[in-house]
Design a protein around this motif. Structure first.
Motif, PDB file in Angstrom:
ATOM      1  N   MET A  80       4.814 -24.769 -24.383  1.00 37.20           N
ATOM      2  CA  MET A  80       3.999 -25.172 -23.255  1.00 37.20           C
ATOM      3  C   MET A  80       2.583 -25.481 -23.724  1.00 37.20           C
ATOM      4  SD  MET A  80       3.255 -21.614 -21.276  1.00 37.20           S
ATOM      5  CE  MET A  80       2.199 -22.501 -20.139  1.00 37.20           C
ATOM      6  N   ALA A  81       1.822 -26.206 -22.879  1.00 42.78           N
ATOM      7  CA  ALA A  81       0.473 -26.598 -23.285  1.00 42.78           C
ATOM      8  C   ALA A  81      -0.306 -25.358 -23.644  1.00 42.78           C
ATOM      9  CB  ALA A  81      -0.220 -27.337 -22.159  1.00 42.78           C
ATOM     10  N   GLY A  82      -0.905 -25.353 -24.823  1.00 40.11           N
ATOM     11  CA  GLY A  82      -1.575 -24.177 -25.319  1.00 40.11           C
ATOM     12  C   GLY A  82      -0.825 -23.577 -26.470  1.00 40.11           C
ATOM     13  N   VAL A  83       0.346 -24.076 -26.823  1.00 42.42           N
ATOM     14  CA  VAL A  83       1.112 -23.560 -27.940  1.00 42.42           C
ATOM     15  C   VAL A  83       0.826 -24.399 -29.167  1.00 42.42           C
ATOM     16  CG1 VAL A  83       3.398 -23.154 -28.829  1.00 42.42           C
ATOM     17  CG2 VAL A  83       2.904 -22.668 -26.476  1.00 42.42           C
ATOM     18  N   HIS A 107       8.672 -19.658 -19.003  1.00 45.52           N
ATOM     19  CA  HIS A 107       7.341 -19.337 -19.515  1.00 45.52           C
ATOM     20  C   HIS A 107       6.287 -20.368 -19.097  1.00 45.52           C
ATOM     21  CE1 HIS A 107       8.446 -21.948 -23.068  1.00 45.52           C
ATOM     22  NE2 HIS A 107       7.178 -22.267 -22.982  1.00 45.52           N
ATOM     23  N   VAL A 108       6.719 -21.500 -18.555  1.00 46.46           N
ATOM     24  CA  VAL A 108       5.766 -22.478 -18.025  1.00 46.46           C
ATOM     25  C   VAL A 108       5.245 -22.044 -16.658  1.00 46.46           C
ATOM     26  CG1 VAL A 108       5.509 -24.847 -17.176  1.00 46.46           C
ATOM     27  CG2 VAL A 108       6.726 -24.425 -19.311  1.00 46.46           C
ATOM     28  N   VAL A 109       6.122 -21.524 -15.797  1.00 45.31           N
ATOM     29  CA  VAL A 109       5.728 -21.194 -14.414  1.00 45.31           C
ATOM     30  C   VAL A 109       5.610 -19.707 -14.158  1.00 45.31           C
ATOM     31  CG1 VAL A 109       6.781 -23.308 -13.536  1.00 45.31           C
ATOM     32  CG2 VAL A 109       8.142 -21.216 -13.615  1.00 45.31           C
ATOM     33  N   ASP A 110       5.785 -18.887 -15.187  1.00 49.66           N
ATOM     34  CA  ASP A 110       5.743 -17.441 -15.004  1.00 49.66           C
ATOM     35  C   ASP A 110       4.406 -17.000 -14.400  1.00 49.66           C
ATOM     36  OD1 ASP A 110       6.526 -14.765 -15.184  1.00 49.66           O
ATOM     37  OD2 ASP A 110       5.605 -14.542 -17.161  1.00 49.66           O
ATOM     38  N   GLY A 158      -3.803 -20.229 -21.710  1.00 53.19           N
ATOM     39  CA  GLY A 158      -4.434 -19.182 -20.930  1.00 53.19           C
ATOM     40  C   GLY A 158      -3.453 -18.127 -20.483  1.00 53.19           C
ATOM     41  N   GLN A 159      -2.160 -18.303 -20.777  1.00 50.64           N
ATOM     42  CA  GLN A 159      -1.184 -17.317 -20.347  1.00 50.64           C
ATOM     43  C   GLN A 159      -0.980 -16.262 -21.424  1.00 50.64           C
ATOM     44  OE1 GLN A 159       2.482 -18.553 -18.773  1.00 50.64           O
ATOM     45  NE2 GLN A 159       1.671 -20.305 -17.726  1.00 50.64           N
ATOM     46  N   GLN A 160      -0.507 -15.115 -20.995  1.00 49.80           N
ATOM     47  CA  GLN A 160      -0.096 -14.097 -21.929  1.00 49.80           C
ATOM     48  C   GLN A 160       1.118 -14.611 -22.685  1.00 49.80           C
ATOM     49  OE1 GLN A 160       1.252 -10.519 -20.085  1.00 49.80           O
ATOM     50  NE2 GLN A 160       0.624  -9.238 -21.789  1.00 49.80           N
ATOM     51  N   VAL A 161       1.202 -14.287 -23.992  1.00 47.39           N
ATOM     52  CA  VAL A 161       2.330 -14.741 -24.782  1.00 47.39           C
ATOM     53  C   VAL A 161       3.613 -14.161 -24.192  1.00 47.39           C
ATOM     54  CG1 VAL A 161       3.392 -14.732 -27.056  1.00 47.39           C
ATOM     55  CG2 VAL A 161       0.913 -14.829 -26.851  1.00 47.39           C
ATOM     56  N   PRO A 162       4.616 -14.996 -23.869  1.00 48.81           N
ATOM     57  CA  PRO A 162       5.858 -14.486 -23.306  1.00 48.81           C
ATOM     58  C   PRO A 162       6.505 -13.483 -24.253  1.00 48.81           C
ATOM     59  CG  PRO A 162       5.751 -16.874 -23.117  1.00 48.81           C
ATOM     60  CD  PRO A 162       4.623 -16.462 -23.995  1.00 48.81           C
ATOM     61  N   PRO A 163       7.149 -12.419 -23.738  1.00 43.53           N
ATOM     62  CA  PRO A 163       7.721 -11.382 -24.599  1.00 43.53           C
ATOM     63  C   PRO A 163       8.690 -11.938 -25.631  1.00 43.53           C
ATOM     64  CG  PRO A 163       7.702 -10.657 -22.318  1.00 43.53           C
ATOM     65  CD  PRO A 163       7.302 -12.098 -22.318  1.00 43.53           C
ATOM     66  N   GLN A 164       9.565 -12.877 -25.213  1.00 44.74           N
ATOM     67  CA  GLN A 164      10.536 -13.392 -26.171  1.00 44.74           C
ATOM     68  C   GLN A 164       9.877 -14.183 -27.286  1.00 44.74           C
ATOM     69  OE1 GLN A 164      10.182 -14.280 -23.074  1.00 44.74           O
ATOM     70  NE2 GLN A 164      10.837 -16.361 -22.575  1.00 44.74           N
ATOM     71  N   ARG A 211      -8.659 -20.668  -7.627  1.00 45.00           N
ATOM     72  CA  ARG A 211      -7.508 -20.898  -8.479  1.00 45.00           C
ATOM     73  C   ARG A 211      -7.873 -21.965  -9.492  1.00 45.00           C
ATOM     74  NH1 ARG A 211      -2.322 -21.004  -4.264  1.00 45.00           N
ATOM     75  NH2 ARG A 211      -2.447 -18.811  -3.671  1.00 45.00           N
ATOM     76  N   ARG A 212      -7.342 -21.829 -10.692  1.00 40.15           N
ATOM     77  CA  ARG A 212      -7.598 -22.822 -11.713  1.00 40.15           C
ATOM     78  C   ARG A 212      -6.313 -23.094 -12.476  1.00 40.15           C
ATOM     79  NH1 ARG A 212      -8.068 -20.640 -16.841  1.00 40.15           N
ATOM     80  NH2 ARG A 212      -9.067 -22.555 -17.532  1.00 40.15           N
ATOM     81  N   VAL A 213      -6.212 -24.261 -13.079  1.00 38.80           N
ATOM     82  CA  VAL A 213      -5.051 -24.594 -13.889  1.00 38.80           C
ATOM     83  C   VAL A 213      -5.109 -23.766 -15.164  1.00 38.80           C
ATOM     84  CG1 VAL A 213      -3.876 -26.396 -15.170  1.00 38.80           C
ATOM     85  CG2 VAL A 213      -4.912 -26.934 -12.977  1.00 38.80           C
ATOM     86  N   VAL A 214      -4.093 -23.001 -15.428  1.00 46.26           N
ATOM     87  CA  VAL A 214      -4.077 -22.167 -16.634  1.00 46.26           C
ATOM     88  C   VAL A 214      -2.935 -22.544 -17.563  1.00 46.26           C
ATOM     89  CG1 VAL A 214      -5.223 -20.224 -15.548  1.00 46.26           C
ATOM     90  CG2 VAL A 214      -2.738 -20.374 -15.463  1.00 46.26           C
ATOM     91  N   GLY A 215      -2.116 -23.474 -17.195  1.00 49.05           N
ATOM     92  CA  GLY A 215      -1.017 -23.857 -18.066  1.00 49.05           C
ATOM     93  C   GLY A 215      -0.351 -25.123 -17.600  1.00 49.05           C
ATOM     94  N   GLN A 216       0.278 -25.793 -18.533  1.00 48.41           N
ATOM     95  CA  GLN A 216       1.017 -26.984 -18.164  1.00 48.41           C
ATOM     96  C   GLN A 216       2.151 -27.195 -19.136  1.00 48.41           C
ATOM     97  OE1 GLN A 216      -1.822 -30.160 -18.234  1.00 48.41           O
ATOM     98  NE2 GLN A 216      -1.812 -30.358 -20.447  1.00 48.41           N
ATOM     99  N   GLY A 217       3.183 -27.845 -18.668  1.00 45.74           N
ATOM    100  CA  GLY A 217       4.342 -28.121 -19.485  1.00 45.74           C
ATOM    101  C   GLY A 217       5.050 -29.347 -18.952  1.00 45.74           C
TER     102      GLY A 217
END
Length: 514
Positions: A18-21, A151-154, A91-97, A129-135
């Motif tokens: 996702m955007a940010g990776v 993990h895009v919409v979590d 801006g998201q927390q790294v997904p556990p997987q 609210r702000r955009v914190v991720g995109q995919g």
């Protein structure tokens, strides 16, 4: 320094898309020297393909309208948990997987920029609210159902979808499945949207594929390559079965589709490998059959219910196969059958090896877990099990997978122990060690140079069976070893329990030992 140039300098990254990776992937498309079977969308019948005539344009024109950009917003109150120093995950927390994935390469501290970790993005004010991720994502029905990665919409408070023609829609999350990283969202109020179909057939290694998505926020980007491998396990979850492709996949491609030359979706792009920080052409897509199974349940109920047998299983290694008297190291070995579960009701026992499900061969324990996990509770399955060297049929009616449970750890004092020199163990009856239970023999001391230590036996482990027979004293363990040698077995099979579960351990027997 621009954001693109910043990311081009990153090294040793294996991440979600996702955007940010971080990480880039590259694929070489060699054309012009080989002919390719024609399709209506590509070339005239039997016409050899050349660098001048070969084109993906017809396929791209057909499928692109159904590929969308997915942007998420979160409430400012959730920024504390959603945001971190790792802004490379949008801006998201790294997904556990994905975190587990990174740890396999020593990257658990997150992506590093030229001056250290990427800096946290500015926070919004209270109530904003702000955009914190995109995919990326793709529409699968005219009434607006869209598939993307979990993990895009979590954690999204709002989801916005933009089509290739620039139209924007607000979508709602219908359901997510973190175990497979699949999510279903929906654009409301539409009945005439362009859509694509999930493929009914699996691709072959070497087949051409086309990826369409939103890398770096550049919507509608198309890349091409081939299927490099199938059935990849990248350690992201119990149901890993990824299609590996070499089409260039980058940040923001998460949730985007990979197409075959008929315009059907063969997979959903999810992760990449980039050990050097540059494009290396290794990307992973969730296969269409997995996406289809999960989406069907999300669409009907908003969640995924998985089948459950109620057994602990492990792979069949060469040593275990020898100890079990099997010709090949294939199938899933039943280490323990939990009481009052479908497996127990069907008559499965510890030491059974599951070799087929509904007539389809089982390669290993992961294969069995994936097949059963993709089935709905209430489904009846036909298992073929090898027990004592004979194939036996069992019918099992699956129940719903419950929450994970931990077995109590085993501990005890080193008293009243007896030596078993050939294993390098000090043992005591479980009944004599407080908290060890009433079954088996407790390992109270391990010789680090002994054969048991090399197989992972540790102090506190409880040996339940030796050579297929229950043990309750050190003498029973010795008898099991003697019986294995009498039968000229190269290894003895022991069933061992600890705080991680129950498993079988094969220990090679020394032919010179008395």
């Amino acid at each position: 320094m621009t954001r693109l140039s910043t990311f081009s300098s990153l090294t040793k990254r294996r991440t979600a898309l996702m955007a940010g990776v971080v990480g880039l992937a590259v694929a070489g498309v060699a054309i012009g020297q080989f002919g390719y079977p024609s399709t209506p969308a590509l070339a005239q019948a039997q016409a050899p393909l050349t660098s001048n005539s070969f084109s993906f344009a017809d396929i791209v024109q057909k499928v692109s309208p159904a590929v969308v950009s997915v942007k998420i917003k979160k409430d400012s109150s959730s920024q504390q948990t959603a945001m971190g120093d790792d802004d490379d995950f949008g801006g998201q927390q790294v997904p556990p997987q994905i975190e587990r994935f990174l740890k396999r390469f020593g990257l658990e501290n997150g992506p590093q920029g030229p001056q250290g970790p990427m800096q946290r993005a500015p926070r919004s004010g209270p109530g904003e609210r702000r955009v914190v991720g995109q995919g990326s994502g793709f529409i699968i029905s005219a009434d607006g159902y869209v598939v993307t990665n979990n993990h895009v919409v979590d954690g999204a408070a709002e989801v916005d979808v933009t089509t290739t023609d620039g139209k924007e829609y607000t979508a709602k999350v219908i359901g997510t499945d973190p175990r497979t990283d699949v999510a279903l969202i929906k654009i409301e109020g539409k009945t005439d949207l362009p859509f694509v179909k999930l493929s009914d057939t699996a691709p072959r290694v070497g087949d051409w594929v086309i990826a369409v998505g939103n890398p770096f926020g550049l919507g509608g980007t198309v890349t091409a390559g081939i299927v490099s491998a199938r059935g990849r396990d990248i350690g992201s979850g119990p149901y890993d079965d990824f299609v590996q492709i070499d089409a260039p996949i980058n940040r923001g491609n998460s949730g985007g589709p990979t197409f075959d030359l008929s315009g059907n979706v063969i997979g959903m792009n999810t992760a990449i490998v980039s050990p050097s920080g540059g494009n290396v052409g290794i990307a992973f897509a969730i296969p269409s059959e997995t996406v289809k199974t999960v989406v069907d349940q999300l669409r009907s109920s908003g969640s995924v219910a998985r089948g459950y047998i109620g057994v602990q299983i492990q792979p069949v290694t060469d040593d275990l196969a020898s100890g079990l008297g099997l010709n090949t190291a294939e199938g899933a070995l039943v280490a323990q059958v939990q009481s009052d579960t479908p497996g127990a009701k069907a008559g499965l026992k510890s030491g059974d090896v599951v070799t087929k499900v509904n007539g389809e061969a089982i390669k290993d324990a992961r294969d069995l877990s994936r097949k059963i996990g993709m089935m709905k509770p209430g489904t009846s399955v036909a298992l073929t099990v090898v027990r004592d060297g004979k194939a036996m049929p069992f019918d099992v009616k699956l129940e719903q997978l419950p929450g994970e449970k931990q077995l109590a750890s085993v501990s005890g004092k080193d008293e009243g122990t007896h030596d078993v020199p050939r294993l390098g163990l000090q043992l005591a009856p479980a009944k004599s060690v407080q908290g060890a239970g009433s079954e088996g023999v407790v390992v109270t001391e391990v010789d680090p140079r002994g054969p048991a230590a090399t197989r992972g036996i540790r102090s506190g482990d409880v040996i339940l069976d030796v050579g297929g027979k229950s043990v309750s004293s050190p003498a029973d363990v010795r008898a099991g070893l003697a019986a294995a040698k009498t039968e000229n077995r190269k290894a003895v099979l022991m069933r061992v329990k600890n705080d991680q579960g129950t498993r079988f351990v094969a220990i090679t027997l020394d032919p010179k030992a008395g």
